[in-house]
Design a protein around this motif. Structure first.
Motif, mmCIF file in Angstrom:
data_model
loop_
_atom_site.group_PDB
_atom_site.id
_atom_site.type_symbol
_atom_site.label_atom_id
_atom_site.label_comp_id
_atom_site.label_asym_id
_atom_site.label_seq_id
_atom_site.Cartn_x
_atom_site.Cartn_y
_atom_site.Cartn_z
ATOM 1 N N GLN A 85 59.173 -19.786 -26.815
ATOM 2 C CA GLN A 85 60.223 -19.769 -27.772
ATOM 3 C C GLN A 85 61.363 -20.087 -27.030
ATOM 4 O O GLN A 85 61.989 -19.626 -26.040
ATOM 5 N N VAL A 86 62.507 -21.065 -27.809
ATOM 6 C CA VAL A 86 63.517 -21.556 -27.109
ATOM 7 C C VAL A 86 64.722 -21.582 -27.882
ATOM 8 O O VAL A 86 64.810 -21.990 -29.018
ATOM 9 N N LEU A 87 66.030 -20.927 -27.269
ATOM 10 C CA LEU A 87 67.101 -20.786 -27.865
ATOM 11 C C LEU A 87 67.942 -21.977 -26.914
ATOM 12 O O LEU A 87 68.055 -21.962 -25.732
ATOM 13 N N LEU A 88 68.702 -22.938 -27.753
ATOM 14 C CA LEU A 88 69.437 -23.910 -27.150
ATOM 15 C C LEU A 88 71.160 -23.562 -27.304
ATOM 16 O O LEU A 88 71.188 -23.638 -28.384
ATOM 17 N N GLU A 89 71.773 -23.376 -26.119
ATOM 18 C CA GLU A 89 73.172 -23.458 -26.419
ATOM 19 C C GLU A 89 73.465 -24.692 -27.013
ATOM 20 O O GLU A 89 73.006 -25.753 -26.854
ATOM 21 N N VAL A 111 55.928 -23.199 -31.902
ATOM 22 C CA VAL A 111 56.955 -22.001 -31.403
ATOM 23 C C VAL A 111 58.297 -22.461 -31.893
ATOM 24 O O VAL A 111 58.513 -23.309 -32.624
ATOM 25 N N THR A 112 59.164 -21.325 -31.826
ATOM 26 C CA THR A 112 60.472 -21.438 -32.370
ATOM 27 C C THR A 112 61.489 -22.230 -31.433
ATOM 28 O O THR A 112 61.306 -22.198 -29.927
ATOM 29 N N LEU A 113 62.133 -22.977 -32.198
ATOM 30 C CA LEU A 113 63.053 -23.684 -31.512
ATOM 31 C C LEU A 113 64.595 -23.526 -32.418
ATOM 32 O O LEU A 113 64.566 -23.570 -33.524
ATOM 33 N N PHE A 114 65.516 -23.075 -31.665
ATOM 34 C CA PHE A 114 66.736 -22.491 -32.250
ATOM 35 C C PHE A 114 68.048 -23.237 -31.656
ATOM 36 O O PHE A 114 68.347 -23.012 -30.378
ATOM 37 N N ALA A 115 68.532 -24.170 -32.463
ATOM 38 C CA ALA A 115 69.803 -24.768 -32.161
ATOM 39 C C ALA A 115 71.135 -23.823 -32.489
ATOM 40 O O ALA A 115 71.234 -23.355 -33.741
ATOM 41 N N ALA A 116 71.706 -23.165 -31.452
ATOM 42 C CA ALA A 116 72.391 -22.091 -31.654
ATOM 43 C C ALA A 116 73.734 -22.273 -31.981
ATOM 44 O O ALA A 116 74.733 -22.507 -30.881
#
Length: 308
Positions: A85-89, A111-116
């Protein structure tokens, strides 16, 4: 679900100032490792690159990628392909094409991808969005100014292609505006002030309009000394809204409605945990698209060289 085991990719200023305190304050996370060729964290296993970290810790559930923008696509793509799972600053990529590719890969891998967009988690943003939802927007003024020497000391990458210059903070304002305004808006004019020794702007003046003719004016500047100015003012057919101090303070028709301590990254990590638990993705490219439009459509004027 059990705690999310997390690896941090890049351990620079933003990680030390924001990510680490937020992780410590947010239940449900275990920080297992970090990857950075130049820095490490006390008592956290450290690796020179993300691939080595993933090889050493196959049990990692997720990674938070906090490296300079031009490095993020390759790192995020590898992590997604490994099933993480990926969180992107913010911003989630150096180009829109990179982000679209990551969306596709995350979907393929399930999977999760989150543009934070961390500024969207400022205390007043949700209430501002609710208040504006039933009102007609007439005019918006965005003033986002700070001292680059305070917020990005020694970070030469910010002046190189992909570094974004003043849009690194300015995109925070755009992330709020795209979250609270009830309609999309579109760039009509832009002026970018680029230091003679840099590739990205140190200041920008932007003019937008929405389909009903409301005007949105934005003034971004990296040259302000003293306290930063992070303000958004919205004139509507039924009163004025002011979201100031980066979204920590909300006033309606001159009356204070909300004032709270900034806890953006705690909210961001709580949201990431929700997305991971439900297997969803959340990647809004609207703020980045506005920046891309400014670079595509803006007039460039050369200004004084930047000397740190």
């Amino acid at each position: 679900m059990s705690d999310v085991s997390l690896g941090l990719v890049g351990v620079g200023k933003i990680v030390r100032d924001q990510h680490l305190p937020a992780l410590a304050a947010t239940p449900g996370y275990r920080l297992l490792a970090s990857a950075d060729p130049h820095a490490s964290l006390p008592e956290v296993p450290a690796y020179a690159d993300m691939a080595s970290m993933l090889d050493a810790h196959p049990e990692l559930d997720a990674v938070a990628i906090c490296t300079p923008t031009h490095l993020r696509h390759a790192q995020a793509r590898l992590a997604l392909q490994r099933g993480k799972q990926v969180l992107l600053e913010k911003p989630p990529g150096a180009t829109l094409s990179e982000v679209e590719d990551l969306i596709d890969v995350a979907s393929e891998q399930g999977v999760t991808l989150f543009a934070a967009w961390h500024s969207r988690f400022a205390p007043g943003v949700a209430r501002a969005r609710e208040w504006l939802a039933e009102r007609r927007i007439e005019r918006v003024e965005i003033v986002w100014k700070e001292d680059v020497r305070v917020w990005h000391p020694g970070q030469a990458w910010i002046w190189q292609p992909g570094g974004m210059g003043v849009f690194d903070p300015g995109i925070n304002a755009l992330s709020i505006a795209t979250a609270i305004l009830p309609q999309a808006f579109f760039l009509r004019q832009a002026r970018l002030l680029v230091p003679s020794n840099c590739q990205t702007p140190i200041a920008a003046e932007l003019s937008f309009a929405d389909p009903d003719g409301a005007t949105i004016e934005a003034d971004f500047d990296f040259r302000q000394s003293g306290p930063p100015t992070w303000d958004i003012h919205v004139e509507t057919d039924a009163g004025r809204l002011s979201l100031t101090q980066g979204g920590c303070r909300l006033s309606l028709d001159g009356q204070l409605s909300l004032e709270a301590e900034e806890r953006e990254y705690a909210g961001l990590y709580a949201r990431f945990a929700e997305l991971v638990a439900s297997g969803r993705r959340e990647v809004d490219v609207a703020p980045l698209r506005h920046v891309a439009d400014a670079f595509l459509y803006g007039q460039r004027d050369v200004t004084d060289a930047f000397i740190e």
